[in-house]
Design an enzyme around this catalytic site. Structure first.
Site, mmCIF file in Angstrom:
data_model
loop_
_atom_site.group_PDB
_atom_site.id
_atom_site.type_symbol
_atom_site.label_atom_id
_atom_site.label_comp_id
_atom_site.label_asym_id
_atom_site.label_seq_id
_atom_site.Cartn_x
_atom_site.Cartn_y
_atom_site.Cartn_z
ATOM 1 N N HIS A 64 0.868 -1.184 0.000
ATOM 2 C CA HIS A 64 0.000 0.000 0.000
ATOM 3 C C HIS A 64 0.907 1.238 0.000
ATOM 4 O O HIS A 64 2.005 1.191 0.564
ATOM 5 C CB HIS A 64 -0.822 -0.066 1.297
ATOM 6 C CG HIS A 64 -1.901 0.955 1.435
ATOM 7 N ND1 HIS A 64 -1.654 2.264 1.767
ATOM 8 C CD2 HIS A 64 -3.257 0.857 1.327
ATOM 9 C CE1 HIS A 64 -2.796 2.923 1.862
ATOM 10 N NE2 HIS A 64 -3.787 2.091 1.594
ATOM 11 N N GLN A 96 -4.778 -5.556 6.837
ATOM 12 C CA GLN A 96 -5.753 -6.493 6.276
ATOM 13 C C GLN A 96 -5.790 -7.818 7.032
ATOM 14 O O GLN A 96 -6.774 -8.550 6.961
ATOM 15 C CB GLN A 96 -5.458 -6.745 4.787
ATOM 16 C CG GLN A 96 -5.561 -5.507 3.912
ATOM 17 C CD GLN A 96 -6.964 -4.912 3.880
ATOM 18 O OE1 GLN A 96 -7.957 -5.581 4.190
ATOM 19 N NE2 GLN A 96 -7.055 -3.647 3.524
ATOM 20 N N LYS A 109 -10.450 -0.633 10.191
ATOM 21 C CA LYS A 109 -10.580 -1.845 9.372
ATOM 22 C C LYS A 109 -10.856 -3.073 10.243
ATOM 23 O O LYS A 109 -11.077 -4.157 9.729
ATOM 24 C CB LYS A 109 -9.315 -2.056 8.539
ATOM 25 C CG LYS A 109 -9.157 -0.976 7.478
ATOM 26 C CD LYS A 109 -7.956 -1.188 6.600
ATOM 27 C CE LYS A 109 -7.840 -0.007 5.641
ATOM 28 N NZ LYS A 109 -6.699 -0.110 4.754
ATOM 29 N N CYS A 129 -4.628 2.431 -3.743
ATOM 30 C CA CYS A 129 -3.404 2.954 -3.103
ATOM 31 C C CYS A 129 -2.226 2.033 -3.349
ATOM 32 O O CYS A 129 -1.384 1.826 -2.459
ATOM 33 C CB CYS A 129 -3.590 3.167 -1.602
ATOM 34 S SG CYS A 129 -4.849 4.349 -1.194
HETATM 35 C C1 LIG Z 1 -5.715 0.668 4.598
HETATM 36 C C2 LIG Z 1 -4.327 0.217 4.549
HETATM 37 C C3 LIG Z 1 -3.286 1.062 4.982
HETATM 38 C C4 LIG Z 1 -3.514 2.467 5.453
HETATM 39 O O1 LIG Z 1 -4.387 2.510 6.538
HETATM 40 P P1 LIG Z 1 -4.983 3.910 7.042
HETATM 41 O O2 LIG Z 1 -6.093 3.506 7.904
HETATM 42 O O3 LIG Z 1 -5.437 4.627 5.802
HETATM 43 O O4 LIG Z 1 -3.883 4.607 7.742
HETATM 44 C C5 LIG Z 1 -2.002 0.568 4.935
HETATM 45 N N1 LIG Z 1 -1.748 -0.672 4.505
HETATM 46 C C6 LIG Z 1 -2.715 -1.510 4.093
HETATM 47 C C7 LIG Z 1 -2.361 -2.894 3.634
HETATM 48 C C8 LIG Z 1 -4.032 -1.085 4.089
HETATM 49 O O5 LIG Z 1 -4.992 -1.914 3.670
#
Ligand SMILES: *Cc1c(COP(=O)(O)O)cnc(C)c1O
Length: 417
Positions: free
Chosen positions: A133, A213, A236, A374
């Protein structure tokens, strides 16, 4: 060659009832027809979190670590209790290894800004993978630019699998840090993280794992893994936005200077010199997101109540089912997720822009993410502008996947024929 995909006719795991789980999420009462397949971007919130935060504001709220009055002491207890919950959730050795931050992005930036300049010099190397990411690319890239260090990228192979042999060949005594994701947010590939850590440590490199994740969907034990840093975002993991955790081994955190400075992280301040607190408070300058931390603690309780083994089993079966259903549709190309793919399926319909697919799916009540997720360097490698991504949560079931497949088919009829 790619391993033959597992065939899943039924994706029901004994003892796990996604329909019952779903009733714990008020969003599905408001939108009963919603098929939510975007938990990889942010998960929905259970009642226990939504109501628990409101309840905290009603009954126990005050600033923390400051007041001598009992209400502030209670708020501090609730805040520190959430830290203990995060420690237990990760099986960290000590709750002083848990730093409350705004999210994974902030946690990675903290390590890049604090650990980086203290421990790296010109010519050193930081290794990442090619499925990262942006949050786990750009902070290291900028750190390398500032210090004259080098960013090295370890590849995944054509089947979407992390290439351990290539990784091992790229490791050198100059590698100071390996920063890799636990599960790719684009392909769902589960990286062989234990082996990566073992190999990196053998050459003297530290390891940071981006657990965004993985943490909400499988057991994670930082002591068993032996990683130096593990980061994740609360939103998440069914918790509130604006919350996240940096886990750092205590010796690593102790060796790091503060990043942001201000109140709450000092022992004493004189104009000539300031003494800083020990970790984790050294890294929590200013008033933290107190209610957010409490909410995150409740979210972790919620996940624990379902059981992470059960969640992993449920989502793995459903992932197989989704890959199976989607691969039956002509003109659908699935981004390879390797042998171990969990909860995330990225795909395209030949000749149809992912944004058009997303729009049609939305008209069918199916919420997915479209675009580069991203991860532009990964899109570049796959030779595509973007994908349609379905990602699973504890509330999804086979019916959701059937509705996804139906909507994808309808979309294909619309554009391809
Ligand atoms: C969403 C995500 C991020 C970033 O997380 P934030 O909540 O936007 O800081 C980083 N790495 C992975 C693998 C992600 O899925």
């Amino acid at each position: 060659m790619a391993a033959a995909p597992l065939r899943f006719e039924k994706a029901t795991v004994r003892g796990f009832d996604p329909r019952a789980v779903r009733r714990e999420f008020p969003i599905f009462t408001t939108h009963p027809e919603l098929v939510f397949l975007d938990s990889g971007a942010s998960a929905q919130k259970p009642r226990a979190v939504i109501d628990g935060i409101a309840e905290f504001y009603r009954t126990d709220y005050a600033n923390v670590h400051r007041g001598v009055y009992s209400l502030s002491a209670r708020a501090t207890d609730r805040f520190e209790e959430a830290r203990e919950k995060a420690r237990a959730f990760l099986n960290a050795a000590d709750e002083r290894e848990i730093v409350f931050l705004r999210g994974a992005t902030e946690a990675i930036n903290l390590v890049a800004h604090s650990w980086g300049p203290a421990c790296l010099k010109a010519g050193d190397e930081i290794m990442i993978s090619d499925v990262e990411h942006h949050s786990n690319i750009v902070p290291w890239q900028m750190l390398c630019e500032r210090l004259g260090a080098r960013l090295v990228v370890a590849p995944t192979d054509a089947t979407g699998q992390f290439d351990l042999a290539a990784f091992e060949a790229l490791l050198s005594p100059r590698t100071r840090l390996v920063a890799v994701t636990h599960i790719s947010n684009v392909t769902g590939t589960l990286l062989p993280i234990a082996r990566i850590i073992e190999l990196a440590h053998a050459t003297g490199a530290k390891v940071l794992v981006d657990g965004c994740q993985a943490l909400p969907r499988m057991p994670v034990d930082v002591q068993a893994l032996g990683c130096d840093f593990y980061v994740f975002s609360g939103h998440k993991a069914y918790g509130p936005t604006g919350t996240g955790i940096l886990y750092g081994r205590y010796d690593a955190l102790q060796s790091m200077p503060p990043w942001q400075t201000g109140g709450g992280m000092i022992l004493s301040v004189e104009y000539a010199k300031t003494e800083f607190q020990d970790p984790p408070h050294r890294f929590e300058a200013g008033t933290p997101d107190i209610a957010g931390a409490v909410g995150l603690g409740l979210a972790l309780d919620f996940v624990e109540s379902l059981g992470r083994e059960a969640i992993a089993e449920h989502e793995q079966a459903l992932t197989g089912y989704a890959v199976d259903q989607l691969s039956r549709i002509p003109d659908v190309q699935i981004a390879p997720g390797g042998q171990h793919q969990l909860s995330i399926v990225s795909f395209n319909i030949d000749g149809v822009h992912p944004h058009d697919v997303g729009t049609v799916l939305d008209q069918h009540g199916v919420a997915v993410r479209v675009g580069h997720h991203c991860a532009q360097p990964l899109m570049e490698k796959l030779g595509i502008a973007g994908t349609v991504r379905a990602s699973l949560g504890v509330y999804n079931d086979e019916e959701d996947i059937d509705r996804l497949a139906k909507a994808v088919e309808a979309c294909r009829e619309m554009f391809v024929r």
